[in-house]
Motif scaffolding. Structure first.
Motif, PDB file in Angstrom:
ATOM      1  N   GLU A  24      -8.956  -6.840   9.269  1.00  0.00           N
ATOM      2  CA  GLU A  24      -8.148  -7.094  10.457  1.00  0.00           C
ATOM      3  C   GLU A  24      -8.909  -7.976  11.443  1.00  0.00           C
ATOM      4  N   GLY A  25     -10.176  -7.658  11.668  1.00  0.00           N
ATOM      5  CA  GLY A  25     -11.001  -8.439  12.590  1.00  0.00           C
ATOM      6  C   GLY A  25     -11.171  -9.885  12.150  1.00  0.00           C
ATOM      7  N   ALA A  26     -11.137 -10.098  10.835  1.00  0.00           N
ATOM      8  CA  ALA A  26     -11.270 -11.454  10.290  1.00  0.00           C
ATOM      9  C   ALA A  26      -9.931 -12.184  10.232  1.00  0.00           C
ATOM     10  N   GLY A  27      -8.856 -11.505  10.631  1.00  0.00           N
ATOM     11  CA  GLY A  27      -7.539 -12.138  10.613  1.00  0.00           C
ATOM     12  C   GLY A  27      -6.907 -12.194   9.231  1.00  0.00           C
ATOM     13  N   LEU A  28      -7.395 -11.390   8.297  1.00  0.00           N
ATOM     14  CA  LEU A  28      -6.889 -11.428   6.920  1.00  0.00           C
ATOM     15  C   LEU A  28      -5.740 -10.446   6.691  1.00  0.00           C
ATOM     16  N   VAL A  29      -5.692  -9.396   7.506  1.00  0.00           N
ATOM     17  CA  VAL A  29      -4.568  -8.463   7.484  1.00  0.00           C
ATOM     18  C   VAL A  29      -4.104  -8.253   8.915  1.00  0.00           C
ATOM     19  N   ARG A  30      -2.838  -7.867   9.030  1.00  0.00           N
ATOM     20  CA  ARG A  30      -2.245  -7.628  10.343  1.00  0.00           C
ATOM     21  C   ARG A  30      -1.601  -6.245  10.316  1.00  0.00           C
ATOM     22  N   PRO A  31      -1.952  -5.394  11.295  1.00  0.00           N
ATOM     23  CA  PRO A  31      -1.341  -4.067  11.338  1.00  0.00           C
ATOM     24  C   PRO A  31      -0.014  -4.093  12.093  1.00  0.00           C
ATOM     25  N   THR A  32       0.914  -3.269  11.669  1.00  0.00           N
ATOM     26  CA  THR A  32       2.144  -3.043  12.420  1.00  0.00           C
ATOM     27  C   THR A  32       2.435  -1.553  12.400  1.00  0.00           C
ATOM     28  N   GLU A  33       2.999  -1.089  13.474  1.00  0.00           N
ATOM     29  CA  GLU A  33       3.360   0.327  13.557  1.00  0.00           C
ATOM     30  C   GLU A  33       4.710   0.525  12.885  1.00  0.00           C
ATOM     31  N   GLY A  34       4.808   1.585  12.136  1.00  0.00           N
ATOM     32  CA  GLY A  34       6.058   1.899  11.452  1.00  0.00           C
ATOM     33  C   GLY A  34       6.160   3.398  11.251  1.00  0.00           C
ATOM     34  N   THR A  35       7.175   3.800  10.516  1.00  0.00           N
ATOM     35  CA  THR A  35       7.335   5.215  10.205  1.00  0.00           C
ATOM     36  C   THR A  35       7.570   5.381   8.713  1.00  0.00           C
ATOM     37  N   SER A  36       7.121   6.501   8.194  1.00  0.00           N
ATOM     38  CA  SER A  36       7.321   6.805   6.781  1.00  0.00           C
ATOM     39  C   SER A  36       8.746   7.292   6.564  1.00  0.00           C
ATOM     40  N   GLU A  37       9.084   7.548   5.313  1.00  0.00           N
ATOM     41  CA  GLU A  37      10.418   8.061   4.983  1.00  0.00           C
ATOM     42  C   GLU A  37      10.658   9.415   5.651  1.00  0.00           C
ATOM     43  N   THR A  38       9.574  10.153   5.898  1.00  0.00           N
ATOM     44  CA  THR A  38       9.691  11.475   6.519  1.00  0.00           C
ATOM     45  C   THR A  38       9.654  11.403   8.046  1.00  0.00           C
ATOM     46  N   GLY A  39       9.515  10.197   8.585  1.00  0.00           N
ATOM     47  CA  GLY A  39       9.513  10.026  10.031  1.00  0.00           C
ATOM     48  C   GLY A  39       8.136  10.047  10.674  1.00  0.00           C
ATOM     49  N   LYS A  40       7.091  10.200   9.871  1.00  0.00           N
ATOM     50  CA  LYS A  40       5.725  10.196  10.413  1.00  0.00           C
ATOM     51  C   LYS A  40       5.339   8.779  10.819  1.00  0.00           C
ATOM     52  N   PRO A  41       4.663   8.645  11.961  1.00  0.00           N
ATOM     53  CA  PRO A  41       4.189   7.302  12.346  1.00  0.00           C
ATOM     54  C   PRO A  41       3.073   6.852  11.401  1.00  0.00           C
ATOM     55  N   ARG A  42       3.111   5.599  11.025  1.00  0.00           N
ATOM     56  CA  ARG A  42       2.107   5.030  10.123  1.00  0.00           C
ATOM     57  C   ARG A  42       1.759   3.622  10.580  1.00  0.00           C
ATOM     58  N   THR A  43       0.530   3.219  10.311  1.00  0.00           N
ATOM     59  CA  THR A  43       0.135   1.835  10.524  1.00  0.00           C
ATOM     60  C   THR A  43       0.178   1.143   9.170  1.00  0.00           C
ATOM     61  N   TYR A  44       1.043   0.152   9.061  1.00  0.00           N
ATOM     62  CA  TYR A  44       1.170  -0.618   7.824  1.00  0.00           C
ATOM     63  C   TYR A  44       0.357  -1.895   7.961  1.00  0.00           C
ATOM     64  N   TYR A  45      -0.308  -2.278   6.883  1.00  0.00           N
ATOM     65  CA  TYR A  45      -1.118  -3.486   6.874  1.00  0.00           C
ATOM     66  C   TYR A  45      -0.429  -4.545   6.033  1.00  0.00           C
ATOM     67  N   HIS A  46      -0.358  -5.742   6.600  1.00  0.00           N
ATOM     68  CA  HIS A  46       0.283  -6.889   5.968  1.00  0.00           C
ATOM     69  C   HIS A  46      -0.778  -7.948   5.693  1.00  0.00           C
ATOM     70  N   LEU A  47      -0.670  -8.609   4.578  1.00  0.00           N
ATOM     71  CA  LEU A  47      -1.555  -9.725   4.260  1.00  0.00           C
ATOM     72  C   LEU A  47      -1.100 -10.945   5.052  1.00  0.00           C
TER      73      LEU A  47
END
Length: 109
Positions: free
Chosen positions: A56-79
């Motif tokens: 993330e610090g190198a700009g290679l992945v980007r985090p986004t906040e989301g929720t799982s199928e069960t409604g739990k908050p999760r941080t998803y990482y995108h390339l």
């Protein structure tokens, strides 16, 4: 079982490779690593989080906040596009490294 020392330099490559198909959260990435390795390697959560933060610090992945199928908050990482380029470079480097080591493993003549 593969030692953590043997694989340490390839954690970023593994994580980036997993993220090429779809965004993922840390637990899912860890589970995928264990599954793909056939149980020969299980990544420690601290090792994974360190890798993700480094990427993330190198700009290679980007985090986004989301929720799982069960409604739990999760941080998803995108390339990121930069991450795709970095992965391609690292895959080329891996092939060269593997070929060099194979020459020694197969015997020096």
């Amino acid at each position: 079982m593969i030692s953590a020392d043997a694989i340490r330099g390839y954690i970023d490559l593994m994580v980036l490779s997993i993220l090429t198909s779809h965004p993922s959260y840390a637990y899912e990435i860890a589970k995928t690593i264990t599954e793909v390795s056939g149980g020969e390697y299980t990544i420690k959560q601290t090792t994974l989080y360190s890798a993700v933060k480094r990427l993330e610090g190198a700009g290679l992945v980007r985090p986004t906040e989301g929720t799982s199928e069960t409604g739990k908050p999760r941080t998803y990482y995108h390339l990121t596009p930069q991450g795709r380029t970095h992965l391609a470079d690292k895959l080329t480097e891996w092939e060269s490294t593997k070929a060099l080591v194979d020459r020694f493993v197969e015997g020096v003549h």
